[in-house]
Design an enzyme around this catalytic site. Structure first.
Site, PDB file in Angstrom:
ATOM      1  N   ARG A  95       0.841  -1.192   0.000  1.00 27.34           N
ATOM      2  CA  ARG A  95       0.000   0.000   0.000  1.00 27.34           C
ATOM      3  C   ARG A  95       0.881   1.249   0.000  1.00 27.34           C
ATOM      4  O   ARG A  95       1.951   1.259   0.602  1.00 27.34           O
ATOM      5  CB  ARG A  95      -0.839  -0.042   1.279  1.00 27.34           C
ATOM      6  CG  ARG A  95      -1.801   1.112   1.492  1.00 27.34           C
ATOM      7  CD  ARG A  95      -2.989   0.994   0.629  1.00 27.34           C
ATOM      8  NE  ARG A  95      -4.103   1.794   1.112  1.00 27.34           N
ATOM      9  CZ  ARG A  95      -5.156   2.089   0.351  1.00 27.34           C
ATOM     10  NH1 ARG A  95      -5.241   1.656  -0.897  1.00 27.34           N
ATOM     11  NH2 ARG A  95      -6.152   2.793   0.835  1.00 27.34           N
ATOM     12  N   THR A 100      -4.248  -0.850  -7.103  1.00 25.23           N
ATOM     13  CA  THR A 100      -5.002   0.337  -7.494  1.00 25.23           C
ATOM     14  C   THR A 100      -4.181   1.610  -7.533  1.00 25.23           C
ATOM     15  O   THR A 100      -3.099   1.682  -6.941  1.00 25.23           O
ATOM     16  CB  THR A 100      -6.181   0.551  -6.513  1.00 25.23           C
ATOM     17  OG1 THR A 100      -7.047   1.554  -7.012  1.00 25.23           O
ATOM     18  CG2 THR A 100      -5.694   0.948  -5.130  1.00 25.23           C
ATOM     19  N   SER A 113     -10.280  -0.638   1.500  1.00 25.33           N
ATOM     20  CA  SER A 113     -11.351  -1.645   1.540  1.00 25.33           C
ATOM     21  C   SER A 113     -10.987  -2.870   0.710  1.00 25.33           C
ATOM     22  O   SER A 113     -11.800  -3.796   0.574  1.00 25.33           O
ATOM     23  CB  SER A 113     -12.654  -1.058   0.976  1.00 25.33           C
ATOM     24  OG  SER A 113     -13.052   0.044   1.725  1.00 25.33           O
ATOM     25  N   THR A 138      -9.958   0.242  -9.604  1.00 26.45           N
ATOM     26  CA  THR A 138      -8.962  -0.571  -8.933  1.00 26.45           C
ATOM     27  C   THR A 138      -8.989  -1.822  -9.770  1.00 26.45           C
ATOM     28  O   THR A 138      -9.835  -1.945 -10.650  1.00 26.45           O
ATOM     29  CB  THR A 138      -9.432  -0.808  -7.489  1.00 26.45           C
ATOM     30  OG1 THR A 138      -9.379   0.427  -6.826  1.00 26.45           O
ATOM     31  CG2 THR A 138      -8.639  -1.859  -6.751  1.00 26.45           C
ATOM     32  N   GLY A 184     -13.883  -1.544  -6.636  1.00 28.79           N
ATOM     33  CA  GLY A 184     -15.209  -1.009  -6.302  1.00 28.79           C
ATOM     34  C   GLY A 184     -15.255  -0.133  -5.066  1.00 28.79           C
ATOM     35  O   GLY A 184     -16.336   0.109  -4.521  1.00 28.79           O
ATOM     36  N   ASN A 203      -6.303   4.154  -6.870  1.00 34.14           N
ATOM     37  CA  ASN A 203      -7.520   4.681  -6.246  1.00 34.14           C
ATOM     38  C   ASN A 203      -8.533   4.997  -7.342  1.00 34.14           C
ATOM     39  O   ASN A 203      -8.970   4.086  -8.005  1.00 34.14           O
ATOM     40  CB  ASN A 203      -7.247   5.864  -5.321  1.00 34.14           C
ATOM     41  CG  ASN A 203      -8.472   6.142  -4.450  1.00 34.14           C
ATOM     42  OD1 ASN A 203      -9.308   5.255  -4.257  1.00 34.14           O
ATOM     43  ND2 ASN A 203      -8.604   7.337  -3.944  1.00 34.14           N
TER      44      ASN A 203
HETATM   45  O1  DON Z   1      -8.122   1.044  -1.170  1.00 34.01           O
HETATM   46  C1  DON Z   1      -9.290   1.301  -1.380  1.00 34.01           C
HETATM   47  O2  DON Z   1     -10.211   0.865  -0.708  1.00 34.01           O
HETATM   48  C2  DON Z   1      -9.648   2.168  -2.580  1.00 34.01           C
HETATM   49  N1  DON Z   1      -8.531   3.003  -2.925  1.00 34.01           N
HETATM   50  C3  DON Z   1     -10.064   1.295  -3.699  1.00 34.01           C
HETATM   51  C4  DON Z   1     -10.475   2.074  -4.910  1.00 34.01           C
HETATM   52  C5  DON Z   1     -11.325   1.347  -5.847  1.00 34.01           C
HETATM   53  O3  DON Z   1     -11.658   0.213  -5.659  1.00 34.01           O
HETATM   54  C6  DON Z   1     -11.787   2.113  -7.041  1.00 34.01           C
HETATM   55  N2  DON Z   1     -12.455   1.248  -7.959  1.00 34.01           N
HETATM   56  N3  DON Z   1     -13.519   1.147  -8.287  1.00 34.01           N
END
Ligand code: DON
Length: 566
Positions: free
Chosen positions: A102, A395, A449, A377, A469, A397
């Site tokens: 991350r 991702t 998430s 993502t 998502g 983001n």
């Molecule tokens: O880490 C996370 O929870 C978010 N940055 C994820 C972003 C994401 O899933 C966007 N896609 N639809």
């Protein structure tokens, strides 16, 4: 390799209504039945590159590394080297591991960095542009995964196919062309230099996307490993890009970045074992908490998408997302009450005020008392011939992250800083709110998430699953597991099935493209729920290992996602 055309008759809605049959025809590349090994990802080119690595004797982790770099080339909306992610591994001898790559807050980040003089959140400052970027973790993550688990032991072979795809180009899909055209204005606004994406003013399906600068960056990583990214000319380019605007990532931030092996979250559900990601993701804890609650109810006899089942799941989600907002954050900086939240007893207590007939108002739900201790993502699932499995969510983001391309180095930077809580109670782009546990601190990781998960049964891998998502990731993974374990679906059915979502605030059941149907929505509304239709939820990639050892590899029909196996 057996391509199958699926014609699936699915699902009845509840006991009170007439059966509704949905026909889902799986297209080429969506489902594969494989005897040995396979992979599903968001893009055909990435899937092929990953499967080729399996075929030359690489294991699941080798394939995962190659696919991560390939997605950075052919799925730039989310695939990345300028972002981060999580990898969940389960080796065939039972060893489990989770890798946290991350992004981290830069060294000069601080709690109020997105607030104005009056203490109000400045619109989109944590979302668009240079200041939104966290220190990227992907390249360090891939190096760590390679050092510990590679079977092929040939780093260059894992990256070369992506270099070739970046240099020679690939034909973009219609969905990609539309995405590029929608984002063009922002790209032009936030980048001072022309890049591969702004070379054309309008893109169409079939256009060749060549990324020579990204190819050079990947060559530096191929030849110098992590030094090729975190030091040297690529790092210099990244810092120079920061200096073209209001960015704060420094050379020191880059050279000191470390991904971390963390103790997996493990749980059980009706005879299955669950392995998923610990903090800084909320995904593993929330998933196991939800399953702990649902295990106390007879979901199979309620029926798939019966009002009772949906009501129960929504009420569980409402409570667990309330816990998330208070109790979860980067455990290196905040005391996450991990063990307390994961207890089966706590799950029972959390549902004490559950009314099987009536929705509880989110305003009446607070976090539980525990003692302290867009498609933007992307996820891919892989299993190799030896039965080693990897589940990876990665991702930038939101789509194309900060929309900033590092000048001269050709890759997008994330906008992951928005996953922090900019101010207590202020919703992020996914409507999630947070508090102290997820406040901004230099070096801290923002709460995620992302829920890459592996489910085993009888000591063997059964399901490899995950999705993008945002806030809906946890509930989409949950529903896919429930669809298989409780409702006996195939991977293809479980992946294609209509999804719904509740996240405590806003107090709303989101259904995907009205797929629950009018009658069911009406019943839920009568129970006190507010139901709102939204666009597609998630792009799930599911691998289901059947009792005979065959692998059903299902790519989500909602996108360009693609599965292959042999
Ligand atoms: O880490 C996370 O929870 C978010 N940055 C994820 C972003 C994401 O899933 C966007 N896609 N639809």
């Amino acid at each position: 390799m057996l391509r199958i055309l699926f014609l699936i008759s699915l699902f009845w809605i509840g006991c009170k209504s007439e059966p509704v049959v949905k026909e889902i025809i799986s297209e080429e590349g969506k489902t594969v039945m494989a005897q040995n090994a396979g992979l599903a990802s968001a893009h055909p080119v990435a899937t092929k590159i990953g499967v080729d690595v399996l075929k030359i004797g690489g294991n699941a982790i080798d394939a995962a590394i190659a696919t991560q770099f390939a997605l950075a080339v052919c799925y730039p909306v989310a695939g990345n080297i300028g972002g981060g992610g999580f990898m969940v591994i389960r080796m065939n001898d039972g060893e489990v591991a989770t890798l946290d790559y991350r992004e981290k807050a830069p060294g000069s980040a601080h709690r109020d960095m997105y607030l104005d003089a009056e203490g109000n959140v400045i619109d989109r400052l944590s979302i668009d542009g240079h200041l939104a970027a966290g220190v990227p973790g992907t390249v360090d993550g891939m190096v760590k995964a390679f050092e510990k688990y590679s079977k092929l032991k040939d780093w260059k072979a894992l990256i070369q196919p992506s270099i070739d795809a970046a240099r020679n180009g690939f034909n973009i899909s219609e969905k990609q062309a539309n995405g590029f055209n929608r984002t063009m204005e922002k790209w032009l606004d936030l980048n001072t230099r022309t890049n591969a994406f702004t070379m054309k003013s309008e893109w169409k399906a079939g256009d060749l996307l060549k990324q020579p600068e990204l190819a050079n960056t990947l060559e530096a990583i191929r030849d110098q490993g992590e030094d090729g990214f975190y030091r040297g000319w690529v790092a210099d380019s990244l810092v120079a890009e920061m200096n073209r605007s209001n960015g704060i990532i420094s050379k020191e931030d880059l050279s000191s970045y470390e991904s971390v092996w963390r103790e997996p979250i493990e749980g059980t559900y009706r005879g299955h074992s669950i392995i998923s990601m610990p903090p800084p993701s909320s995904g593993g804890i929330a998933l196991v908490q939800l399953l702990n609650i649902l295990e106390n109810y007879d979901l199979p006899s309620m029926g798939f998408h019966s009002p009772e089942a949906i009501h129960l799941v929504v009420e569980a989600e409402r409570r667990i997302y309330a816990d998330r907002s208070t109790h979860l954050g980067d455990s290196d900086y905040y005391n996450v009450p991990r063990e307390a939240l994961l207890q089966k007893e706590y799950a029972k207590k959390r549902m004490k005020n559950f009314n099987s007939q009536k929705a509880t108002l989110s305003s009446d739900i607070k976090e539980g008392n525990v003692s302290k201790e867009s498609e933007q993502t992307t996820h891919y699932s892989v299993i190799d011939e030896q039965g080693n499995a990897a589940s990876i969510t990665t991702t930038l983001n939101t789509g194309y992250g900060s929309k900033v391309v590092v000048g001269g180095a050709g890759f997008f930077l994330n906008n992951e800083m928005d996953d922090f809580s900019s101010k207590p109670g202020f919703p992020n782009v996914y409507g999630l709110i947070g508090n102290e546990g997820n406040s901004i601190k230099a070096g801290k990781r923002m709460l995620s998430s992302m829920t890459p998960a592996i489910v085993t049964e009888g000591g063997k891998v059964k399901i490899i699953v995950g999705t993008p998502g945002g806030s809906t990731i946890i509930t989409s993974v949950l529903q896919t597991i429930m669809n298989i374990v409780d409702f006996d679906m195939t991977a293809t059915e479980a992946t294609a099935a209509c999804r719904f979502h509740h996240q405590w605030t806003p107090d709303m059941v989101f259904e995907e493209s009205e797929c629950l149907g009018e009658e069911l929505s009406k019943i839920l509304t009568e129970m006190g729920h507010k139901v709102q239709s939204r666009g597609k939820i998630g792009r799930v990639e599911t691998i289901l290992v059947n009792a005979d050892g065959s692998k059903e590899i299902a790519a989500d029909p909602r996108g360009d996602d693609w599965s292959e196996g042999y």
